[in-house]
Scaffold this motif. Sequence first.
Motif, PDB file in Angstrom:
ATOM      1  N   SER A 195      -3.853   8.060  -1.480  1.00  0.00           N
ATOM      2  CA  SER A 195      -2.996   7.862  -2.653  1.00  0.00           C
ATOM      3  C   SER A 195      -3.209   8.874  -3.771  1.00  0.00           C
ATOM      4  O   SER A 195      -2.429   8.924  -4.711  1.00  0.00           O
ATOM      5  CB  SER A 195      -3.178   6.440  -3.203  1.00  0.00           C
TER       6      SER A 195
ATOM      7  N   SER B 259       0.483   6.742  -5.662  1.00  0.00           N
ATOM      8  CA  SER B 259       0.756   5.333  -5.965  1.00  0.00           C
ATOM      9  C   SER B 259       1.783   5.208  -7.081  1.00  0.00           C
ATOM     10  O   SER B 259       2.689   4.366  -7.027  1.00  0.00           O
ATOM     11  CB  SER B 259      -0.536   4.620  -6.367  1.00  0.00           C
TER      12      SER B 259
ATOM     13  N   LYS C 236       0.860  -1.180   0.000  1.00  0.00           N
ATOM     14  CA  LYS C 236       0.000   0.000   0.000  1.00  0.00           C
ATOM     15  C   LYS C 236       0.898   1.232   0.000  1.00  0.00           C
ATOM     16  O   LYS C 236       1.788   1.347   0.850  1.00  0.00           O
ATOM     17  CB  LYS C 236      -0.903  -0.001   1.235  1.00  0.00           C
ATOM     18  N   PRO C 237       0.687   2.161  -0.957  1.00  0.00           N
ATOM     19  CA  PRO C 237      -0.224   2.054  -2.103  1.00  0.00           C
ATOM     20  C   PRO C 237       0.437   1.273  -3.243  1.00  0.00           C
ATOM     21  O   PRO C 237       1.639   1.096  -3.248  1.00  0.00           O
ATOM     22  CB  PRO C 237      -0.407   3.521  -2.490  1.00  0.00           C
ATOM     23  N   GLY C 238      -0.383   0.815  -4.205  1.00  0.00           N
ATOM     24  CA  GLY C 238       0.175   0.170  -5.392  1.00  0.00           C
ATOM     25  C   GLY C 238      -0.183  -1.277  -5.590  1.00  0.00           C
ATOM     26  O   GLY C 238       0.480  -1.978  -6.362  1.00  0.00           O
TER      27      GLY C 238
ATOM     28  N   THR D 104       5.356   3.431  -6.375  1.00  0.00           N
ATOM     29  CA  THR D 104       5.665   2.186  -7.096  1.00  0.00           C
ATOM     30  C   THR D 104       6.799   2.373  -8.101  1.00  0.00           C
ATOM     31  O   THR D 104       7.498   1.413  -8.425  1.00  0.00           O
ATOM     32  CB  THR D 104       4.413   1.641  -7.817  1.00  0.00           C
TER      33      THR D 104
ATOM     34  N   THR E 154      -0.250  -2.961  -9.195  1.00  0.00           N
ATOM     35  CA  THR E 154       0.939  -2.836 -10.054  1.00  0.00           C
ATOM     36  C   THR E 154       1.148  -4.120 -10.863  1.00  0.00           C
ATOM     37  O   THR E 154       1.079  -5.226 -10.331  1.00  0.00           O
ATOM     38  CB  THR E 154       2.185  -2.552  -9.204  1.00  0.00           C
TER      39      THR E 154
END
Length: 629
Positions: free
Chosen positions: A586, A520, A492-494, A524, A497
């Motif tokens: 995010s 995000s 988190k976040p992401g 990431t 992906t």
Amino acid sequence: MSSIKFGVLTVSDSCSQNELNDKSGPALVSLLTDASTEINQILNSRVQCTAVVPDEEFAIMKILVQWADKDDVNVILTTGGTGFSNRDVTPEATKKVIHKEAPGISLTMMIESLKITPMAALSRAVCGIRGKTLIINLPGSPKAATECLSAVAKVIQHAVDLILDHTKNVKKTHHHIQQSNNHHSCPHKKDQTSLNLDDVAGRLRESPFPMISIEKSQEILKETVPKNISTEKINIWESFGRVLAETVYSPCNLPPFRASIKDGYAVIAKDGKGRKQVLGGLEAGHEPGVLKVVPGTCVRINTGAAVPDEATAVVQVEDTKLLEKGSDGKEEKVIEILIDPKENQDIRPIGSDIKKGIAVLKEGIRIGAIEMGILTACGFSQVPVTCIPKIGVLSTGNELQIAGEVPKPGHVYDSNKITLIMMLKENGYNAVDLGIATDQEKVMINTIEKALQEVDLIITTGSVSMGDRDMLKPILKEVFNATIHFGRVNLKPGKPTTYATCEYNGVKKYFLCLPGNPVSAMVTANIFVFPLLNHLTKNNSKPIVVKAKLTSKYVLDSRPEFARVILEWSDGEPYPKAYSTGNQISSKLLSCKNANALLMLPGKSAQLTELAEGELISAMLLGFNQHVA
């Protein structure tokens, strides 16, 4: 899909007699066994046996019959002996052992090879079946052999299924071919009619992709990158920020002569202090051996100048006294040494800085200002570096518009692209702007197709979650035949992906599809984009992770979380203090402002639900050059 078992046979007089190293056989084995190669992913292949034989019909036939009749292998690949030389007899040997010919496979290899070189017309490769084994003749050079294998890789699985009477697999392949009769004209795309992206009601309510750990995702990034990366030699003035392709050894000693550390006088140490006649002066850059020192004399010398061979010490100017001037009144004739010199005093020995033959910079280091200075000091004007992939950044979404345009209802300005491109630039990578793709199937497909023609790594933001217009994953998989290595990560976040690869015009292409929320995307990018680029350039550097002291309480999420913080160091404190940048939602890009680290919060567990103020936690530093080798 069950594994396809291969045998690799190298046909070469010189290799069989150990006069030359076999390169083609190992190259084929690597293609077949390396999990990161497209061929291994298509065929799920493994190599059962290898051998090297001379260019003799009987020797070739013996191995082919032995391997095929034992049913140990599904496919035998021969490399070498398919040309016009008197000793090239692999096709003749193959014809004598096969029961059925497979001219279509030979023709396919010929057609693909002719696109590369007209000399491919001179290949006499034979393909056929003996019992339940497919035999394929490949050329002798590593490059041509791998190119030909790549050309027919996609038909080998079906060929093996047919030979082994795998009815279920055969029917499945025939069905797929029939469904794809109306495929696009682009040879890299598959039929799009099966995407059915407009069936909103019938969409999946749960992601079909397993949730993997951050650690596993990092392993996958590394595993899917080829072990052999392209390299080049460039002018040292262009090497800043590039990655050294090989370990560099100094071709010389530095200094290459005994050099004076001080401005002073070169003397014989055992001569002691007292009156000394000045024979002359030596400046930096003079040829060694011009003046010779004898007892009772000295030579004036500048810092960095070569010390005369007979001199065993240098006495600094401050430890001398002028006794007598020369006839012109400008030069020194006699001085007094006021101290007792010690052996080797203020003399840099030969090679004291860098010895000849020593490794001065290791492979995989990123070249900065100091590294450029070291290389130049050793005399290098050309530097071996790894090649940088061409990078493109693509934003997706119907709601996006370009900054400067009149605001449209329901729209936002695209900030992701400029943020990512500048983050890449901060870290030494140039990226091209691939534009904005709206959430329309044809637009998305055409944009990706164009991007594949321009770049090697496509970084996207948006269209990877569970929305009815999040179409990037199915398009990559079903249209561009991409392998999606992971589609969800436990962070988190992401979380959505996605990482995928595909083959385009014989070149491996990479996709890192990041979430659309600005925070995000930024987070990431640090976790996935830069590690992947490090693998693609053989950069050995890693993020700097430090321990930081929390200044507030943190309630833990079920997923490991990367929270934006400002680290501040204070004198006398062993650890920096971590100050939150505020609301960590995010979409709130302002939470990244002034952040210089990502706090690495663990996922919640039954034993741990929150972290108290004052606790120590790991934090990853952000920004340019925040990496160490």
